[in-house]
Scaffold this active site. Structure first.
Site, PDB file in Angstrom:
ATOM      1  N   HIS A  18     -11.701 -22.986 -20.699  1.00  0.00           N
ATOM      2  CA  HIS A  18     -10.452 -22.696 -21.418  1.00  0.00           C
ATOM      3  C   HIS A  18      -9.525 -23.915 -21.459  1.00  0.00           C
ATOM      4  O   HIS A  18      -8.788 -24.095 -22.429  1.00  0.00           O
ATOM      5  CB  HIS A  18      -9.771 -21.463 -20.807  1.00  0.00           C
ATOM      6  CG  HIS A  18     -10.552 -20.199 -21.037  1.00  0.00           C
ATOM      7  ND1 HIS A  18     -10.450 -19.081 -20.237  1.00  0.00           N
ATOM      8  CD2 HIS A  18     -11.493 -19.889 -21.982  1.00  0.00           C
ATOM      9  CE1 HIS A  18     -11.270 -18.139 -20.700  1.00  0.00           C
ATOM     10  NE2 HIS A  18     -11.917 -18.605 -21.749  1.00  0.00           N
ATOM     11  N   HIS A  41     -19.395 -15.407 -28.971  1.00  0.00           N
ATOM     12  CA  HIS A  41     -19.580 -14.485 -27.840  1.00  0.00           C
ATOM     13  C   HIS A  41     -18.196 -14.263 -27.231  1.00  0.00           C
ATOM     14  O   HIS A  41     -17.820 -14.896 -26.243  1.00  0.00           O
ATOM     15  CB  HIS A  41     -20.536 -15.066 -26.804  1.00  0.00           C
ATOM     16  CG  HIS A  41     -21.945 -15.240 -27.291  1.00  0.00           C
ATOM     17  ND1 HIS A  41     -22.294 -16.182 -28.229  1.00  0.00           N
ATOM     18  CD2 HIS A  41     -23.089 -14.592 -26.967  1.00  0.00           C
ATOM     19  CE1 HIS A  41     -23.600 -16.096 -28.457  1.00  0.00           C
ATOM     20  NE2 HIS A  41     -24.108 -15.139 -27.699  1.00  0.00           N
ATOM     21  N   SER A 100     -11.184 -16.122 -24.337  1.00  0.00           N
ATOM     22  CA  SER A 100     -11.110 -17.104 -25.423  1.00  0.00           C
ATOM     23  C   SER A 100     -10.465 -16.552 -26.710  1.00  0.00           C
ATOM     24  O   SER A 100      -9.692 -17.277 -27.348  1.00  0.00           O
ATOM     25  CB  SER A 100     -12.495 -17.685 -25.715  1.00  0.00           C
ATOM     26  OG  SER A 100     -13.456 -16.674 -25.916  1.00  0.00           O
ATOM     27  N   GLY A 144     -23.794 -12.824 -32.201  1.00  0.00           N
ATOM     28  CA  GLY A 144     -23.079 -14.078 -32.437  1.00  0.00           C
ATOM     29  C   GLY A 144     -23.956 -15.150 -33.056  1.00  0.00           C
ATOM     30  O   GLY A 144     -23.481 -15.985 -33.840  1.00  0.00           O
ATOM     31  N   ASP A 164     -20.552 -19.159 -26.297  1.00  0.00           N
ATOM     32  CA  ASP A 164     -20.374 -18.928 -24.856  1.00  0.00           C
ATOM     33  C   ASP A 164     -21.214 -17.724 -24.416  1.00  0.00           C
ATOM     34  O   ASP A 164     -20.672 -16.671 -24.060  1.00  0.00           O
ATOM     35  CB  ASP A 164     -18.870 -18.695 -24.604  1.00  0.00           C
ATOM     36  CG  ASP A 164     -18.562 -18.485 -23.134  1.00  0.00           C
ATOM     37  OD1 ASP A 164     -19.365 -18.867 -22.275  1.00  0.00           O
ATOM     38  OD2 ASP A 164     -17.463 -17.930 -22.863  1.00  0.00           O
TER      39      ASP A 164
HETATM   40  C1  LIG Z   1     -19.399 -15.244 -21.194  1.00  0.00           C
HETATM   41  S1  LIG Z   1     -18.853 -13.825 -22.028  1.00  0.00           S
HETATM   42  C2  LIG Z   1     -17.688 -14.440 -23.178  1.00  0.00           C
HETATM   43  C3  LIG Z   1     -16.387 -14.893 -22.612  1.00  0.00           C
HETATM   44  C4  LIG Z   1     -15.404 -15.368 -23.640  1.00  0.00           C
HETATM   45  N1  LIG Z   1     -15.999 -16.347 -24.546  1.00  0.00           N
HETATM   46  C5  LIG Z   1     -14.189 -15.989 -22.967  1.00  0.00           C
HETATM   47  O1  LIG Z   1     -14.164 -17.226 -22.775  1.00  0.00           O
HETATM   48  O2  LIG Z   1     -13.275 -15.250 -22.648  1.00  0.00           O
HETATM   49  C6  LIG Z   1     -20.218 -13.469 -23.077  1.00  0.00           C
HETATM   50  C7  LIG Z   1     -19.993 -12.272 -23.991  1.00  0.00           C
HETATM   51  O3  LIG Z   1     -21.030 -12.263 -24.967  1.00  0.00           O
HETATM   52  C8  LIG Z   1     -21.381 -10.923 -25.249  1.00  0.00           C
HETATM   53  N2  LIG Z   1     -22.722 -11.003 -25.871  1.00  0.00           N
HETATM   54  C9  LIG Z   1     -23.937 -10.992 -25.287  1.00  0.00           C
HETATM   55  N3  LIG Z   1     -24.907 -11.228 -26.192  1.00  0.00           N
HETATM   56  C10 LIG Z   1     -24.287 -11.404 -27.383  1.00  0.00           C
HETATM   57  C11 LIG Z   1     -24.732 -11.708 -28.697  1.00  0.00           C
HETATM   58  N4  LIG Z   1     -26.037 -11.886 -28.982  1.00  0.00           N
HETATM   59  N5  LIG Z   1     -23.809 -11.831 -29.670  1.00  0.00           N
HETATM   60  C12 LIG Z   1     -22.484 -11.655 -29.412  1.00  0.00           C
HETATM   61  N6  LIG Z   1     -22.008 -11.361 -28.189  1.00  0.00           N
HETATM   62  C13 LIG Z   1     -22.890 -11.247 -27.192  1.00  0.00           C
HETATM   63  C14 LIG Z   1     -21.286 -10.239 -23.922  1.00  0.00           C
HETATM   64  O4  LIG Z   1     -21.112  -8.855 -24.098  1.00  0.00           O
HETATM   65  C15 LIG Z   1     -20.058 -10.922 -23.313  1.00  0.00           C
HETATM   66  O5  LIG Z   1     -18.893 -10.190 -23.595  1.00  0.00           O
END
Ligand SMILES: C[S@@+](CC[C@H](N)C(=O)[O-])C[C@H]1O[C@@H](n2cnc3c(N)ncnc32)[C@H](O)[C@@H]1O
Length: 278
Positions: A18, A41, A100, A144, A164
């Site tokens: 971040h 993500h 994020s 994503g 992410d």
């Molecule tokens: C590491 S977290 C994201 C944190 C966020 N980017 C932040 O910095 O606050 C990963 C997220 O991706 C989601 N996720 C998992 N596979 C995914 C996909 N194929 N496409 C989109 N989201 C996905 C999960 O549910 C989770 O909420």
């Protein structure tokens, strides 16, 4: 998929990611021309650090809690703390930590635009709720990686893609490498910021090699480790690959991140390095 970011929100990796994300957004805001952000993500957008998951994980205590109780001069860290406070947490005793999407949404100006993609229905619904009423943002419940194809190139032709993933599947590094290549094919002058785990075993090094072998250029690495990088168990460090980084991001990270690491852990280290230059 079992991954829930609430267990990890505000940990050292979130802090690293971040802080750099805000540096990238600050750069985009320097010019009046509109920009676009795709967060592939996204997560739920706001995390209650008093929730059962956060309390059980307790990881934020080794991350954001240490940062807000230290003294800082670096403008990059001060900007991060200000952004955290602008979220509904407000008070000094941190209660809610912004993910994020909230950090990005707060930086958008009148003509800027952001798309947030989250695959888990409950997380996507929470994010929609969190961003309700905000103009210029779209939340999609989708994959994503597929969104990279659907959303790029953006009409603004200026901006950032944050990738992410949770690293819950064995081939995540492979998917990530493909995603970077797909994204760059569709939008060669976009800036891409990709998070990856630094663990023993060298998976991240093979990922680097794959991108180098693919002939990609302007690849900058930023790694912040809280343990020696070859410690056998767990997450040793947080890695970011930044493709097409803004001018002097490398120098700014080289100055700001070592102090951050010292506050987070007496061990580990910081690596800011060009994997491939121009
Ligand atoms: C590491 S977290 C994201 C944190 C966020 N980017 C932040 O910095 O606050 C990963 C997220 O991706 C989601 N996720 C998992 N596979 C995914 C996909 N194929 N496409 C989109 N989201 C996905 C999960 O549910 C989770 O909420």
């Amino acid at each position: 998929m079992n991954y829930l970011h609430a267990f990890h929100a505000g940990n050292f990796a979130d802090v690293h990611k971040h802080v750099v994300l805000l540096m990238l957004l600050e750069h985009l805001r320097k010019k009046p021309k509109q920009f676009f952000v795709l967060d592939t993500h996204a997560g739920r957008g706001l995390y209650d650090l008093k929730s059962g998951e956060s309390q059980r994980g307790g990881e934020w205590q080794g991350g954001v809690a240490k940062v807000i109780s230290a003294q800082w001069n670096a403008p990059e860290i001060l900007a991060y703390i200000q952004a955290i406070r602008r979220s509904p947490s407000g008070e000094r005793a941190l209660r809610f930590y912004p993910g994020s999407p909230l950090l990005i949404a707060e930086q958008l100006r009148d003509n800027d635009r952001a798309v947030f993609v989250e695959q888990q229905p409950e997380e996507a619904a929470a994010l929609k709720n969190e961003l309700r009423g905000r103009p210029r943002v779209t939340v999609l419940m989708d994959d994503g990686y597929a969104a990279l194809k659907a959303q790029l190139p953006p009409k603004e032709n200026r901006g950032l893609v944050l990738i992410d993933p949770p690293f819950e599947v064995a081939d995540e590094f492979e998917r990530l490498a493909q995603a970077v290549m797909t994204g760059l094919t569709r939008w060669p002058n976009g800036t891409f910021c990709v998070w990856y785990p630094v663990k023993a075993g060298g998976a991240h090094t093979r990922f680097h090699q794959q991108l180098r072998n693919a002939g990609l250029k302007k690849l900058l690495l930023s790694e912040l480790s809280i343990k020696p990088v070859d410690s056998p168990i767990g997450l040793n460090g947080s890695g970011l690959l930044i493709v097409n980084p803004p001018y002097q991001l490398d120098e700014r990270m080289t100055i700001a991140l070592p102090d951050l690491r010292r506050t987070l852990s007496p061990d580990g280290g910081v690596r800011v390095e060009w994997l491939v230059g121009e």
